[in-house]
Design an enzyme around this catalytic site. Structure first.
Site, PDB file in Angstrom:
ATOM      1  N   CYS A 157     -10.808   2.934  -0.531  1.00 45.79           N
ATOM      2  CA  CYS A 157      -9.473   3.384  -0.119  1.00 45.79           C
ATOM      3  C   CYS A 157      -9.099   2.602   1.137  1.00 45.79           C
ATOM      4  O   CYS A 157      -9.953   2.407   2.016  1.00 45.79           O
ATOM      5  CB  CYS A 157      -9.498   4.883   0.175  1.00 45.79           C
ATOM      6  N   THR A 158      -7.840   2.180   1.187  1.00 46.01           N
ATOM      7  CA  THR A 158      -7.413   1.344   2.323  1.00 46.01           C
ATOM      8  C   THR A 158      -7.580   2.035   3.669  1.00 46.01           C
ATOM      9  O   THR A 158      -7.724   1.372   4.692  1.00 46.01           O
ATOM     10  CB  THR A 158      -5.925   0.999   2.190  1.00 46.01           C
ATOM     11  N   HIS A 159      -7.508   3.345   3.682  1.00 44.34           N
ATOM     12  CA  HIS A 159      -7.576   4.060   4.959  1.00 44.34           C
ATOM     13  C   HIS A 159      -9.002   4.207   5.483  1.00 44.34           C
ATOM     14  O   HIS A 159      -9.214   4.429   6.669  1.00 44.34           O
ATOM     15  CB  HIS A 159      -6.968   5.463   4.810  1.00 44.34           C
TER      16      HIS A 159
ATOM     17  N   ASP B 198       0.870  -1.176   0.000  1.00 47.56           N
ATOM     18  CA  ASP B 198       0.000   0.000   0.000  1.00 47.56           C
ATOM     19  C   ASP B 198       0.907   1.226   0.000  1.00 47.56           C
ATOM     20  O   ASP B 198       2.108   1.128   0.255  1.00 47.56           O
ATOM     21  CB  ASP B 198      -0.895  -0.004   1.249  1.00 47.56           C
ATOM     22  N   SER B 199       0.300   2.374  -0.232  1.00 45.25           N
ATOM     23  CA  SER B 199       1.079   3.611  -0.208  1.00 45.25           C
ATOM     24  C   SER B 199       1.489   3.982   1.221  1.00 45.25           C
ATOM     25  O   SER B 199       2.360   4.810   1.408  1.00 45.25           O
ATOM     26  CB  SER B 199       0.245   4.739  -0.802  1.00 45.25           C
TER      27      SER B 199
ATOM     28  N   CYS C 104      -3.584  -1.091  -2.191  1.00 43.81           N
ATOM     29  CA  CYS C 104      -3.857   0.322  -2.465  1.00 43.81           C
ATOM     30  C   CYS C 104      -4.903   0.459  -3.574  1.00 43.81           C
ATOM     31  O   CYS C 104      -4.685  -0.010  -4.707  1.00 43.81           O
ATOM     32  CB  CYS C 104      -2.550   1.000  -2.873  1.00 43.81           C
ATOM     33  N   ASN C 105      -6.014   1.082  -3.247  1.00 49.71           N
ATOM     34  CA  ASN C 105      -7.087   1.269  -4.249  1.00 49.71           C
ATOM     35  C   ASN C 105      -6.622   2.146  -5.407  1.00 49.71           C
ATOM     36  O   ASN C 105      -6.988   1.917  -6.555  1.00 49.71           O
ATOM     37  CB  ASN C 105      -8.301   1.931  -3.606  1.00 49.71           C
TER      38      ASN C 105
END
Ligand code: DGL
Length: 266
Positions: free
Chosen positions: A186-188, A14-15, A77-78
């Protein structure tokens, strides 16, 4: 018979730290597997970068994970899944699994209509989610909005704060009474689930991190890549730069105390 690569770890990147939500689901579903997580904290956020840069960063991350000898890569990461994956998927001889398809499938199967999608500016601008939803169901009305402030709020550990509530109201208040389902693209964003649900109380949330792990398990079973056994797997976390709130977030998300390894050769 097991695939000869079955004992190798699964790679996830992921970022930043948001992809730990995917790692957490993966550990829950496949506790015996070894996982190598890469958070590209040096280059976060991806969601405001150009397609060219997102593709370059994605290639670097996958090459790094391949050097760790992983058997499978989850593109948690989307932004990378939406913007870069279609261009690079066929160039690697390791299975690459993005999060978009999994999230879309769950949302489309729910028959909820209208559906909302939230993500980074790059994910929303790519229309990857919107197009895939409409391919799955032409009658689906889709609303989409970028929520860029959600990422720094989560990375700074402020996802339960009044600031997060204000951001949710700003981005999502307009959808109250208008949508029945919402994809957290989004991963977050799973970290802000409570805040989002308070803003949109009647709306069902679709969490791509949960959905992609279902896909992972199915793919690994089909390819005979499951490690099996009884021993709890090993988790290794690499970051490309220090992340001040790592310990707190990692403990909140994966319930383990892990010291990340900082690497700068990614
Ligand atoms: N991890 C990214 C995603 O899922 C969000 C953070 C960023 O902008 O890099 O889209």
């Amino acid at each position: 018979m097991k695939n000869r690569k079955a004992n190798l770890p699964v790679g996830i990147f992921d970022s930043g730290l948001g992809g730990l939500t995917v790692l957490a689901e993966a550990i829950k579903a496949l506790p015996q597997e070894d996982f190598v997580y890469l958070g590209d904290t040096a280059h976060l956020p991806y969601g405001t970068k150009s397609k060219e840069v997102i593709i370059k960063l994605a290639i670097n991350n996958i090459l790094f994970l391949l050097r760790q000898k992983v058997k499978f890569v989850i593109v948690a990461c989307n932004t990378t899944s939406a913007v870069a994956l279609p261009y690079i998927q066929s160039y690697f001889n390791v299975p690459l699994l993005g999060v978009v398809e999994a999230g879309v499938k769950a949302a489309a199967n729910s028959s909820l209509n209208p559906m909302g999608v939230i993500g980074t500016p790059a994910t929303i601008a790519s229309r990857a989610y919107q197009n895939a939803l409409q391919r799955a169901n032409q009658k689906l009305k889709v609303y989409s909005t970028a929520c860029p402030l959600f990422v720094p709020l989560a990375e700074e550990g402020l996802h339960h704060s009044p600031l997060a509530e204000a951001a949710a109201e700003l981005y999502l208040g307009k959808y109250r009474g208008k949508i029945n389902g919402l994809i957290l693209g989004c991963t977050h964003y799973p970290l802000l689930k409570k805040v989002i649900s308070n803003t949109l109380p009647q709306v069902r949330l679709f969490d791509s991190s949960v959905e992609v792990v279902r896909f992972l398990r199915r793919e690994m079973t089909e390819q005979r890549l499951l490690k099996g056994g009884k021993q709890r797997g090993r988790i290794t976390i690499f970051l490309t730069d220090k992340a001040p709130y790592f310990s707190r977030l990692a403990y909140e998300i994966i319930k383990r105390r892990i010291k990340p390894l900082i690497v700068n050769n990614v």
